[in-house]
Scaffold this motif. Sequence first.
Motif, PDB file in Angstrom:
ATOM      1  N   ALA A   1     -16.917  16.685  -1.443  1.00  0.00           N
ATOM      2  CA  ALA A   1     -15.971  15.497  -1.006  1.00  0.00           C
ATOM      3  C   ALA A   1     -14.740  15.275  -1.843  1.00  0.00           C
ATOM      4  N   ILE A   2     -14.901  15.710  -3.197  1.00  0.00           N
ATOM      5  CA  ILE A   2     -13.598  15.785  -3.862  1.00  0.00           C
ATOM      6  C   ILE A   2     -12.668  16.802  -3.460  1.00  0.00           C
ATOM      7  N   GLY A   3     -13.340  17.686  -3.164  1.00  0.00           N
ATOM      8  CA  GLY A   3     -12.406  19.044  -2.768  1.00  0.00           C
ATOM      9  C   GLY A   3     -11.807  18.749  -1.310  1.00  0.00           C
ATOM     10  N   PHE A   4     -12.480  17.977  -0.577  1.00  0.00           N
ATOM     11  CA  PHE A   4     -12.064  17.486   0.826  1.00  0.00           C
ATOM     12  C   PHE A   4     -10.784  16.458   0.629  1.00  0.00           C
ATOM     13  N   GLY A   5     -10.954  15.635  -0.485  1.00  0.00           N
ATOM     14  CA  GLY A   5      -9.906  14.755  -0.444  1.00  0.00           C
ATOM     15  C   GLY A   5      -8.684  15.426  -1.113  1.00  0.00           C
ATOM     16  N   MET A   6      -8.876  16.208  -2.026  1.00  0.00           N
ATOM     17  CA  MET A   6      -7.649  16.935  -2.420  1.00  0.00           C
ATOM     18  C   MET A   6      -6.860  17.718  -1.490  1.00  0.00           C
ATOM     19  N   MET A   7      -7.623  18.519  -0.704  1.00  0.00           N
ATOM     20  CA  MET A   7      -6.805  19.300   0.156  1.00  0.00           C
ATOM     21  C   MET A   7      -6.247  18.405   1.253  1.00  0.00           C
ATOM     22  N   ALA A   8      -6.863  17.280   1.873  1.00  0.00           N
ATOM     23  CA  ALA A   8      -6.214  16.202   2.695  1.00  0.00           C
ATOM     24  C   ALA A   8      -4.824  15.746   2.379  1.00  0.00           C
ATOM     25  N   GLN A   9      -4.636  15.658   1.031  1.00  0.00           N
ATOM     26  CA  GLN A   9      -3.334  14.998   0.719  1.00  0.00           C
ATOM     27  C   GLN A   9      -2.130  16.204   0.566  1.00  0.00           C
ATOM     28  N   ALA A  10      -2.786  17.449   0.091  1.00  0.00           N
ATOM     29  CA  ALA A  10      -1.939  18.634   0.305  1.00  0.00           C
ATOM     30  C   ALA A  10      -1.579  18.956   1.494  1.00  0.00           C
ATOM     31  N   ILE A  11      -2.293  18.717   2.730  1.00  0.00           N
ATOM     32  CA  ILE A  11      -1.925  18.921   3.937  1.00  0.00           C
ATOM     33  C   ILE A  11      -1.185  17.940   4.674  1.00  0.00           C
ATOM     34  N   VAL A  12      -1.689  16.738   4.656  1.00  0.00           N
ATOM     35  CA  VAL A  12      -1.163  15.703   5.380  1.00  0.00           C
ATOM     36  C   VAL A  12       0.332  15.060   4.809  1.00  0.00           C
TER      37      VAL A  12
ATOM     38  N   GLY B   1      -9.789   7.667  -3.707  1.00  0.00           N
ATOM     39  CA  GLY B   1      -9.740   7.088  -2.439  1.00  0.00           C
ATOM     40  C   GLY B   1      -8.745   5.889  -2.515  1.00  0.00           C
ATOM     41  N   ILE B   2      -8.598   5.111  -3.772  1.00  0.00           N
ATOM     42  CA  ILE B   2      -7.447   4.302  -3.689  1.00  0.00           C
ATOM     43  C   ILE B   2      -6.226   4.918  -3.725  1.00  0.00           C
ATOM     44  N   GLY B   3      -5.906   5.985  -3.893  1.00  0.00           N
ATOM     45  CA  GLY B   3      -4.705   6.912  -3.507  1.00  0.00           C
ATOM     46  C   GLY B   3      -4.338   6.800  -2.055  1.00  0.00           C
ATOM     47  N   TYR B   4      -5.446   7.156  -1.268  1.00  0.00           N
ATOM     48  CA  TYR B   4      -5.144   7.191   0.176  1.00  0.00           C
ATOM     49  C   TYR B   4      -5.269   5.845   0.707  1.00  0.00           C
ATOM     50  N   LEU B   5      -5.766   4.863   0.308  1.00  0.00           N
ATOM     51  CA  LEU B   5      -5.358   3.399   0.942  1.00  0.00           C
ATOM     52  C   LEU B   5      -4.083   2.958   0.391  1.00  0.00           C
ATOM     53  N   PHE B   6      -3.645   3.590  -0.675  1.00  0.00           N
ATOM     54  CA  PHE B   6      -2.075   3.358  -0.915  1.00  0.00           C
ATOM     55  C   PHE B   6      -1.320   3.834   0.133  1.00  0.00           C
ATOM     56  N   ALA B   7      -1.664   5.246   0.307  1.00  0.00           N
ATOM     57  CA  ALA B   7      -0.573   6.114   1.345  1.00  0.00           C
ATOM     58  C   ALA B   7      -0.667   5.442   2.736  1.00  0.00           C
ATOM     59  N   PHE B   8      -1.774   4.698   2.946  1.00  0.00           N
ATOM     60  CA  PHE B   8      -1.804   4.053   4.448  1.00  0.00           C
ATOM     61  C   PHE B   8      -0.837   3.256   4.554  1.00  0.00           C
ATOM     62  N   PHE B   9      -0.583   2.372   3.470  1.00  0.00           N
ATOM     63  CA  PHE B   9       0.631   1.425   3.354  1.00  0.00           C
ATOM     64  C   PHE B   9       1.931   1.734   3.043  1.00  0.00           C
TER      65      PHE B   9
ATOM     66  N   ILE C   1       4.391   8.152  -4.990  1.00  0.00           N
ATOM     67  CA  ILE C   1       3.508   7.576  -5.742  1.00  0.00           C
ATOM     68  C   ILE C   1       2.071   7.397  -5.395  1.00  0.00           C
ATOM     69  N   ALA C   2       1.747   7.598  -3.934  1.00  0.00           N
ATOM     70  CA  ALA C   2       0.589   7.789  -3.341  1.00  0.00           C
ATOM     71  C   ALA C   2       0.104   9.083  -3.775  1.00  0.00           C
ATOM     72  N   THR C   3       0.878  10.163  -3.710  1.00  0.00           N
ATOM     73  CA  THR C   3       0.254  11.546  -4.171  1.00  0.00           C
ATOM     74  C   THR C   3      -0.091  11.547  -5.556  1.00  0.00           C
ATOM     75  N   CYS C   4       0.763  10.789  -6.568  1.00  0.00           N
ATOM     76  CA  CYS C   4       0.574  10.751  -7.945  1.00  0.00           C
ATOM     77  C   CYS C   4      -0.756  10.113  -8.033  1.00  0.00           C
TER      78      CYS C   4
END
Length: 481
Positions: free
Chosen positions: A288-299, A360-368, A378-381
């Motif tokens: 799950a954590i690996g999934f989350g790491m790669m998602a931001q690296a791609i999107v 997870g909070i980082g992705y919620l920030f990215a949403f907005f 900021i979301a990436t950090c």
Amino acid sequence: MTAISSAPASGASAGPGAEGARSALLVVAVLCFGGLTASLTQTMVIPIQGELGRLLHTSEANASWVVTATLVAGAVAMPIAGRLADLYGKQRVLVVSALLLVLGSLVCALSGSLVPMLGGRLLQGFAMGFVPVGIALLREITPPRLTATAMAAMSATLGVGGAVGLPLSAWIVQDFSWHTLFWVSTGLAAVVVLAVVLLVPHVRDARPGRFDMVGALGLAVGLVALLVAVSKGNEWGWGDGRTLGLLAGAVLVLLAWGGYELRTTDPLCDLRTTARRPVLLTNLAAIAIGFGMMAQAIVIPRLLQSPAATGYGLGQSLLETGLWMAPGGLVMMAFSPVSGRLIRVIGARATLMIGGTVLGIGYLFAFFLMDAPWQLMIATCITSAGVGIGYAAMPTLILESVPLAEAGSAVGINGLVRSIGTSVSSAAMAAILTAWTLDLAGYALPTERAFAICFGVGAAAAFVGVLLAALVPRTRASATH
């Protein structure tokens, strides 16, 4: 280095006093530099990915294997390198991994066609065994007060290397020849070889046993089939015969491999140990954590580079995109001592939960925060901080639950399941980004909704990781203590 190499592999072998601590820190720096160099090769060809077909005189579909080959080889190498390290000594396997990186980089630097390039990229992927073996070695050669932080820093190199590699590669490609990428990695890898040979102690950590060649081949075949199917599913089509055939073959081979590993006396991977609740749940959380790491690296890079004419795209160049992403890698490394401190104070289990929550909070920030490059930075950090904390805690949780004789193999399996998480994430993000598109001058581009869904899926994966970590049984004392 006498203070380290002459002591037993007990977790306090760096010797007492300031001299022992300085020696240990030097070894930690060498291993982290080696991990960064190996991880950097995973993303170094991204700036030229669209040009690889022309540069290698082949089709774009064939050229895509230049990226896939390294990812698959790295996943296969981690558990095998870990087992070899348990049998023959970790420092020796580190030297061999670094030599493979030198050879692979040199082959790529001299290549002008597809076949030698693929050979070199495979060798670069095999060098990824350096990271889990380095993590396992750190438990043996660092004093207790440094162990958690050292392992955290080494774990973070998996993400930091990729984050730093993107802007570095973009700058090299922009100002120099694409072959320069591989000459640089050759030079860095050569420095790693020398540093490991001269500065990393060869503690007597080899254990009696036999290398399970049949198990290694079975695992390699099953993983290659699985990861190629997942990596190529969007390109070939999930209903294509090649995809379905590889997935079915992977399931059959891995089931047969599991049965064999349970019967053999000296398995590549002790599945009974891997099935223990703390190890199993930690590895599931790693997916799950690996999934989350790669998602931001791609999107996030895709969103940064989308044309402004779409109404939401930010129109950044590849180099600009890399520079906006680079602070995330620095944040990931900066949080290594923080996560090490958390592990010592509240334990690895709670630290992993914190890491997943921050991710997870980082992705919620990215949403907005999709309206400007600095907002996405900021979301990436934030997401990178979560990855750094989570990646640091996983090896500690694993090592708390396995015998010392299986440390390398266990950490290698953990690295493998992280790779599975990143591969699945890559396929899932690609599927989402191609499911919702708009037409711009004849080109199909992802819609703003597609990016929002990706961020939502990334957040969901991170929070699933938190739930899995919460189910890991508490331990009375950390093995790193």
